[in-house]
Write an enzyme that holds these catalytic residues in place. Structure first.
Site, PDB file in Angstrom:
ATOM      1  N   ASN A 157      -9.750  -4.865  -9.538  1.00 38.27           N
ATOM      2  CA  ASN A 157      -8.785  -3.808  -9.215  1.00 38.27           C
ATOM      3  C   ASN A 157      -7.868  -3.558 -10.423  1.00 38.27           C
ATOM      4  OD1 ASN A 157      -6.828  -2.108  -8.152  1.00 38.27           O
ATOM      5  ND2 ASN A 157      -6.948  -3.033  -6.138  1.00 38.27           N
TER       6      ASN A 157
ATOM      7  N   CYS B 180       0.827  -1.211   0.000  1.00 41.05           N
ATOM      8  CA  CYS B 180       0.000   0.000   0.000  1.00 41.05           C
ATOM      9  C   CYS B 180       0.857   1.256   0.000  1.00 41.05           C
ATOM     10  CB  CYS B 180      -0.972   0.011   1.175  1.00 41.05           C
ATOM     11  SG  CYS B 180      -0.204   0.013   2.775  1.00 41.05           S
TER      12      CYS B 180
ATOM     13  N   TYR C  80       1.168  -4.115 -11.420  1.00 46.80           N
ATOM     14  CA  TYR C  80       1.930  -5.361 -11.406  1.00 46.80           C
ATOM     15  C   TYR C  80       2.415  -5.755 -12.794  1.00 46.80           C
ATOM     16  CZ  TYR C  80       0.329  -5.654  -6.626  1.00 46.80           C
ATOM     17  OH  TYR C  80       0.092  -5.382  -5.305  1.00 46.80           O
TER      18      TYR C  80
END
Length: 279
Positions: free
Chosen positions: A235, A197, A242
């Site tokens: 998401n 995060c 990624y």
């Protein structure tokens, strides 16, 4: 790219934080106990938050530090950032006490994890992105108050965090398939990112990408050849982060498992790392 809770999960006292998406609102799994899931506490993946602030601060990266930590002060600051990033709180009586309670649970679980006391994990490292408090204090009072720590007399703030987990699998997550057919101990060449995060005030500064790049360096030092991360299927910011970092699709969570765990279905991504022959 905006980041809030990158994928990964926070873990309770009895169960250290888990990856999932890691995360960020970057979708990395966080590590939770089964009872935690049953209490339906929702944590977002560590890649990007779904709510972007109207403006984001342009960070001077010359003072940015990306490093592993065992410092209790810094682990506490990282735990506070994860609670702040992975949860949405409605203003109400006693909410500050509730936030503190959650942070204490995360902190204890994180300490347990990095100390090697969690069964099934060979090694876990908390990797943080930190900046001097003076650099962001003018626009991020709440972040500075919640995630501040002192290092060699300097006040700094944890603005991004993740866990690197050397293990066969993460609790309640899809298991990676690589490496294959390499004999006894091969599964310890595998690692997962979780609890990824970045503070929402500093989204779109490349901090999520920088954290992942640092985690790859540490993983190579450990002898890891196969690195995994999970993210929630809805998401898209996490997926973009990624894939930009070199991960590719390997597997996805069965719908029945997602329903049983009362969560959005997860996707598993993989990337290979060069063999470190200098070990």
């Amino acid at each position: 790219m905006a980041m809030a809770v990158l994928s990964s999960s926070l873990s309770p006292l009895s169960n250290p934080l888990s990856p999932s998406s890691s995360a960020s609102n970057f979708c990395c799994p966080r590590i939770y106990s089964r009872s935690y899931h049953l209490r339906r506490r929702l944590i977002r993946p560590l890649i990007a938050s779904q709510l972007y602030p109207a403006e984001t601060f342009k960070l001077d990266k010359s003072s940015l530090v990306l490093a592993e930590t065992l410092s209790k002060d810094q682990l506490w600051a990282a735990a506070c950032l994860r609670i702040r990033s992975f949860n949405k709180f409605r203003p109400s009586y006693g909410i500050d006490d509730h936030k503190k309670y959650l942070a204490e649970r995360e902190f204890e679980a994180l300490q347990e994890r990095v100390a090697g006391k969690r069964e099934g994990f060979r090694r876990v490292s908390c990797i943080n992105a930190t900046v001097p408090l003076s650099q962001i204090s003018s626009f991020a009072d709440d972040l500075c108050a919640a995630c501040k720590f002192t290092d060699n007399g300097e006040d700094r703030v944890v603005v991004g965090t993740l866990d690197l987990n050397q293990c066969i699998r993460l609790p309640d997550e899809i298991t990676g398939k690589r490496p294959q057919s390499l004999g006894i101990g091969a599964d310890f060449l595998r690692a997962y990112l979780s609890n990824v995060c970045v503070a929402e005030e500093l989204h779109r500064n490349g901090l999520g990408y920088a954290l992942i790049a640092k985690s790859k360096i540490v993983a190579q030092e450990w002898g890891i050849t196969d690195l995994y991360v999970h993210f929630a299927v809805d998401n898209e910011p996490a997926k973009q982060l990624y894939m930009k970092s070199g991960f590719i699709y390997e597997n996805d969570e069965p719908a029945w498992q997602a329903r049983f765990l009362d969560r959005t279905r997860r996707i598993l991504l993989w990337t290979g790392l060069p063999v470190n022959y200098g070990m």
